[in-house]
Design a protein around this motif. Structure first.
Motif, short mmCIF file in Angstrom:
data_model
loop_
_atom_site.label_atom_id
_atom_site.label_comp_id
_atom_site.label_asym_id
_atom_site.label_seq_id
_atom_site.Cartn_x
_atom_site.Cartn_y
_atom_site.Cartn_z
N ILE A 208 0.58 -1.00 -0.12
CA ILE A 208 0.12 -0.35 -0.61
C ILE A 208 0.73 1.43 0.54
N VAL A 209 1.54 1.18 1.23
CA VAL A 209 2.54 2.53 0.57
C VAL A 209 3.79 2.42 0.32
N PHE A 210 4.18 0.97 0.56
CA PHE A 210 5.82 0.00 -0.48
C PHE A 210 5.49 -0.83 -0.16
N GLU A 211 6.34 -1.12 -1.91
CA GLU A 211 5.90 -2.28 -2.06
C GLU A 211 6.02 -3.98 -1.27
N ASP A 212 7.04 -3.76 -0.55
CA ASP A 212 7.40 -4.44 0.04
C ASP A 212 8.13 -3.96 0.96
N ASP A 213 7.63 -4.80 1.94
CA ASP A 213 8.35 -4.07 4.18
C ASP A 213 9.78 -4.85 3.78
N ALA A 214 10.42 -5.72 3.05
CA ALA A 214 11.59 -5.74 3.01
C ALA A 214 12.15 -4.69 2.63
N GLN A 215 11.57 -3.88 1.78
CA GLN A 215 12.67 -2.39 1.71
C GLN A 215 12.81 -1.47 2.99
N VAL A 216 11.70 -1.57 3.87
CA VAL A 216 13.11 -0.62 5.15
C VAL A 216 14.02 -1.08 5.63
N HIS A 217 14.61 0.12 5.16
CA HIS A 217 15.78 0.41 6.12
C HIS A 217 16.20 0.72 7.51
N ALA A 218 15.15 1.69 7.77
CA ALA A 218 15.32 1.83 9.53
C ALA A 218 14.00 1.91 9.85
N LEU A 219 14.01 2.01 11.10
CA LEU A 219 12.75 1.61 11.63
C LEU A 219 12.66 1.65 13.49
N ARG A 220 11.95 2.88 13.96
CA ARG A 220 12.30 3.09 15.05
C ARG A 220 10.59 3.52 16.09
N VAL A 221 10.33 2.24 16.84
CA VAL A 221 8.85 2.29 17.06
C VAL A 221 9.19 3.00 18.57
N PHE A 222 7.94 3.43 19.14
CA PHE A 222 8.00 4.17 20.27
C PHE A 222 6.58 3.74 21.52
N LYS A 223 6.55 3.01 22.56
CA LYS A 223 5.07 3.24 22.83
C LYS A 223 5.59 4.33 24.36
N ALA A 224 3.95 4.41 24.58
CA ALA A 224 3.75 5.16 26.06
C ALA A 224 2.46 5.30 26.21
N TYR A 225 2.13 5.66 27.26
CA TYR A 225 1.38 5.87 27.50
C TYR A 225 0.01 7.22 27.34
N GLY A 226 -0.98 6.86 27.19
CA GLY A 226 -1.70 8.72 26.79
C GLY A 226 -2.76 8.00 26.17
N ASP A 227 -3.48 9.31 25.37
CA ASP A 227 -4.68 9.42 24.07
C ASP A 227 -4.52 8.16 23.70
N PRO A 228 -5.15 6.86 23.83
CA PRO A 228 -4.63 5.58 22.80
C PRO A 228 -4.40 6.20 21.33
N CYS A 229 -3.63 5.72 20.87
CA CYS A 229 -3.37 6.43 19.35
C CYS A 229 -2.38 5.34 18.61
N LEU A 230 -2.32 5.97 16.82
CA LEU A 230 -1.44 4.84 16.23
C LEU A 230 -0.64 6.21 15.34
N SER A 231 0.56 6.03 14.93
CA SER A 231 0.61 7.54 14.63
C SER A 231 2.23 6.66 13.76
N VAL A 232 2.05 6.77 12.48
CA VAL A 232 2.92 5.84 11.37
C VAL A 232 3.00 7.30 10.52
N GLU A 233 4.70 7.58 10.29
CA GLU A 233 5.20 7.79 9.46
C GLU A 233 6.33 7.42 8.60
N VAL A 234 6.03 7.08 7.04
CA VAL A 234 7.21 6.55 6.25
C VAL A 234 7.77 7.93 5.45
N SER A 235 9.25 7.67 5.57
CA SER A 235 9.34 8.59 4.11
C SER A 235 10.41 7.38 3.31
N TRP A 236 10.95 8.42 2.19
CA TRP A 236 12.10 7.99 1.51
C TRP A 236 12.35 9.22 0.66
#
Length: 135
Positions: free
Chosen positions: A107-135
């Protein structure tokens, strides 16, 4: 540089393990499947609004998952969570990343094997999910 931002409200869900029937067939748990479809739809909507196709370029992905503070916690523990002194345990951080990458695959990338950098953060707060994909 191109950047796609996806935002979902509500409690983030980690990728569930495949389940097996007595006959040996496997299936994905409903909760996982529904959340993955919701995330894929949000990603598709964003790609359409930007007028771009899935990229074949190497990508960077930033995921921020915020979870609701349990109502049963004491005021002191809730305050610690708000001040980022304690962090969510479940779902595991790798399962949060997995559901995001699987949902945006094709959908955003042809294959998830293209992802060369991945940062994931978890915290408490207003429940939500934010995703940024850049190239």
């Amino acid at each position: 540089m191109t950047e796609v931002r996806i935002f979902l409200t509500g409690q983030p869900v980690g990728k569930g393990r495949p389940r097996f029937t007595r006959t040996g067939h496997t299936y994905t748990p409903d909760k996982t499947r529904k959340y993955e479809m919701r995330l894929a739809a949000a990603g598709s909507d964003e790609m359409v609004s930007l007028g771009i196709d899935p990229t074949s370029e190497p990508c960077k992905v930033l995921i921020r998952a915020q979870f609701e503070i349990p109502k049963s916690w004491t005021k002191a523990k809730k305050l610690q969570a708000e001040q980022r002194e304690i962090y969510p345990g479940k779902p595991d951080i790798d399962n949060v990343a997995k559901i995001v990458l699987d949902a945006l695959n094709g959908i955003v990338f042809e294959d998830d094997a293209q992802v060369h950098a991945l940062r994931v953060f978890k915290a408490y707060g207003d429940p939500c999910l934010s995703v940024e994909v850049s190239w």
